[in-house]
Design a protein around this motif. Structure first.
Motif, PDB file in Angstrom:
ATOM      1  N   MET A  24     -34.102  -0.734 -42.191  1.00 30.95           N
ATOM      2  CA  MET A  24     -34.523  -2.011 -42.723  1.00 30.95           C
ATOM      3  C   MET A  24     -35.249  -1.755 -44.045  1.00 30.95           C
ATOM      4  O   MET A  24     -36.040  -0.838 -44.154  1.00 30.95           O
ATOM      5  N   PHE A  25     -34.976  -2.572 -45.016  1.00 28.22           N
ATOM      6  CA  PHE A  25     -35.564  -2.425 -46.339  1.00 28.22           C
ATOM      7  C   PHE A  25     -36.940  -3.092 -46.402  1.00 28.22           C
ATOM      8  O   PHE A  25     -37.200  -4.041 -45.653  1.00 28.22           O
ATOM      9  N   PRO A  26     -37.810  -2.622 -47.306  1.00 24.51           N
ATOM     10  CA  PRO A  26     -39.153  -3.216 -47.420  1.00 24.51           C
ATOM     11  C   PRO A  26     -39.132  -4.720 -47.673  1.00 24.51           C
ATOM     12  O   PRO A  26     -39.956  -5.455 -47.106  1.00 24.51           O
ATOM     13  N   HIS A  27     -38.190  -5.195 -48.489  1.00 27.30           N
ATOM     14  CA  HIS A  27     -38.152  -6.644 -48.752  1.00 27.30           C
ATOM     15  C   HIS A  27     -37.759  -7.422 -47.488  1.00 27.30           C
ATOM     16  O   HIS A  27     -38.178  -8.567 -47.310  1.00 27.30           O
ATOM     17  N   GLU A  28     -36.985  -6.812 -46.609  1.00 25.65           N
ATOM     18  CA  GLU A  28     -36.628  -7.468 -45.352  1.00 25.65           C
ATOM     19  C   GLU A  28     -37.829  -7.506 -44.415  1.00 25.65           C
ATOM     20  O   GLU A  28     -38.062  -8.513 -43.740  1.00 25.65           O
ATOM     21  N   GLU A  29     -38.595  -6.419 -44.388  1.00 20.60           N
ATOM     22  CA  GLU A  29     -39.805  -6.398 -43.569  1.00 20.60           C
ATOM     23  C   GLU A  29     -40.789  -7.463 -44.038  1.00 20.60           C
ATOM     24  O   GLU A  29     -41.404  -8.155 -43.228  1.00 20.60           O
ATOM     25  N   LYS A  30     -40.921  -7.593 -45.344  1.00 17.09           N
ATOM     26  CA  LYS A  30     -41.810  -8.615 -45.913  1.00 17.09           C
ATOM     27  C   LYS A  30     -41.347 -10.013 -45.502  1.00 17.09           C
ATOM     28  O   LYS A  30     -42.159 -10.868 -45.121  1.00 17.09           O
ATOM     29  N   LEU A  31     -40.053 -10.255 -45.577  1.00 21.96           N
ATOM     30  CA  LEU A  31     -39.495 -11.553 -45.197  1.00 21.96           C
ATOM     31  C   LEU A  31     -39.788 -11.870 -43.727  1.00 21.96           C
ATOM     32  O   LEU A  31     -40.162 -12.994 -43.389  1.00 21.96           O
ATOM     33  N   GLU A  72     -40.478  -6.500 -30.994  1.00 23.96           N
ATOM     34  CA  GLU A  72     -39.809  -7.314 -32.021  1.00 23.96           C
ATOM     35  C   GLU A  72     -39.254  -6.436 -33.137  1.00 23.96           C
ATOM     36  O   GLU A  72     -38.133  -6.661 -33.602  1.00 23.96           O
ATOM     37  N   TRP A  73     -40.025  -5.424 -33.569  1.00 25.25           N
ATOM     38  CA  TRP A  73     -39.519  -4.514 -34.597  1.00 25.25           C
ATOM     39  C   TRP A  73     -38.267  -3.799 -34.114  1.00 25.25           C
ATOM     40  O   TRP A  73     -37.292  -3.656 -34.845  1.00 25.25           O
ATOM     41  N   ALA A  74     -38.297  -3.348 -32.858  1.00 21.52           N
ATOM     42  CA  ALA A  74     -37.137  -2.630 -32.305  1.00 21.52           C
ATOM     43  C   ALA A  74     -35.908  -3.536 -32.271  1.00 21.52           C
ATOM     44  O   ALA A  74     -34.803  -3.116 -32.639  1.00 21.52           O
ATOM     45  N   MET A  75     -36.088  -4.767 -31.834  1.00 19.63           N
ATOM     46  CA  MET A  75     -34.958  -5.711 -31.776  1.00 19.63           C
ATOM     47  C   MET A  75     -34.422  -6.015 -33.176  1.00 19.63           C
ATOM     48  O   MET A  75     -33.209  -6.066 -33.384  1.00 19.63           O
ATOM     49  N   LEU A  76     -35.314  -6.203 -34.125  1.00 16.66           N
ATOM     50  CA  LEU A  76     -34.880  -6.474 -35.495  1.00 16.66           C
ATOM     51  C   LEU A  76     -34.157  -5.279 -36.103  1.00 16.66           C
ATOM     52  O   LEU A  76     -33.174  -5.447 -36.824  1.00 16.66           O
ATOM     53  N   GLU A  77     -34.628  -4.085 -35.812  1.00 18.67           N
ATOM     54  CA  GLU A  77     -33.957  -2.883 -36.312  1.00 18.67           C
ATOM     55  C   GLU A  77     -32.519  -2.822 -35.801  1.00 18.67           C
ATOM     56  O   GLU A  77     -31.595  -2.490 -36.541  1.00 18.67           O
ATOM     57  N   VAL A  78     -32.318  -3.154 -34.540  1.00 16.85           N
ATOM     58  CA  VAL A  78     -30.978  -3.133 -33.961  1.00 16.85           C
ATOM     59  C   VAL A  78     -30.123  -4.242 -34.558  1.00 16.85           C
ATOM     60  O   VAL A  78     -28.987  -4.026 -34.977  1.00 16.85           O
ATOM     61  N   MET A  79     -30.674  -5.437 -34.623  1.00 19.35           N
ATOM     62  CA  MET A  79     -29.899  -6.581 -35.104  1.00 19.35           C
ATOM     63  C   MET A  79     -29.585  -6.482 -36.595  1.00 19.35           C
ATOM     64  O   MET A  79     -28.546  -6.947 -37.039  1.00 19.35           O
ATOM     65  N   TRP A  80     -30.478  -5.906 -37.382  1.00 20.97           N
ATOM     66  CA  TRP A  80     -30.292  -5.826 -38.822  1.00 20.97           C
ATOM     67  C   TRP A  80     -29.770  -4.472 -39.266  1.00 20.97           C
ATOM     68  O   TRP A  80     -29.730  -4.176 -40.443  1.00 20.97           O
TER      69      TRP A  80
END
Length: 60
Positions: free
Chosen positions: A1-8, A21-29
């Motif tokens: 995941m890119f820093p701008h995506e984490e910020k978003l 939530e971070w783990a799920m987002l890492e998988v989904m993104w």
């Protein structure tokens, strides 16, 4: 995941995501799941001709 995506994500949630939530987002993104960098190239491929078994969409 890119820093701008984490910020978003933080901006949309208005908080820091928890570990799950971070783990799920890492998988989904992930690149594998989202095709973030390949999407422009995939749009160049034919979607309707005798050699296309299943065009773009779900389960393609």
């Amino acid at each position: 995941m890119f820093p701008h995506e984490e910020k978003l994500i933080r901006e949309r949630l208005k908080r820091e995501p928890n570990e799950l939530e971070w783990a799920m987002l890492e998988v989904m993104w992930s690149e594998h799941a989202s095709y973030k960098s390949s999407r422009p190239w995939l749009k160049l491929l034919p979607t309707d001709n005798e050699h296309v078994v299943l065009g773009p969409g779900e389960d393609a």
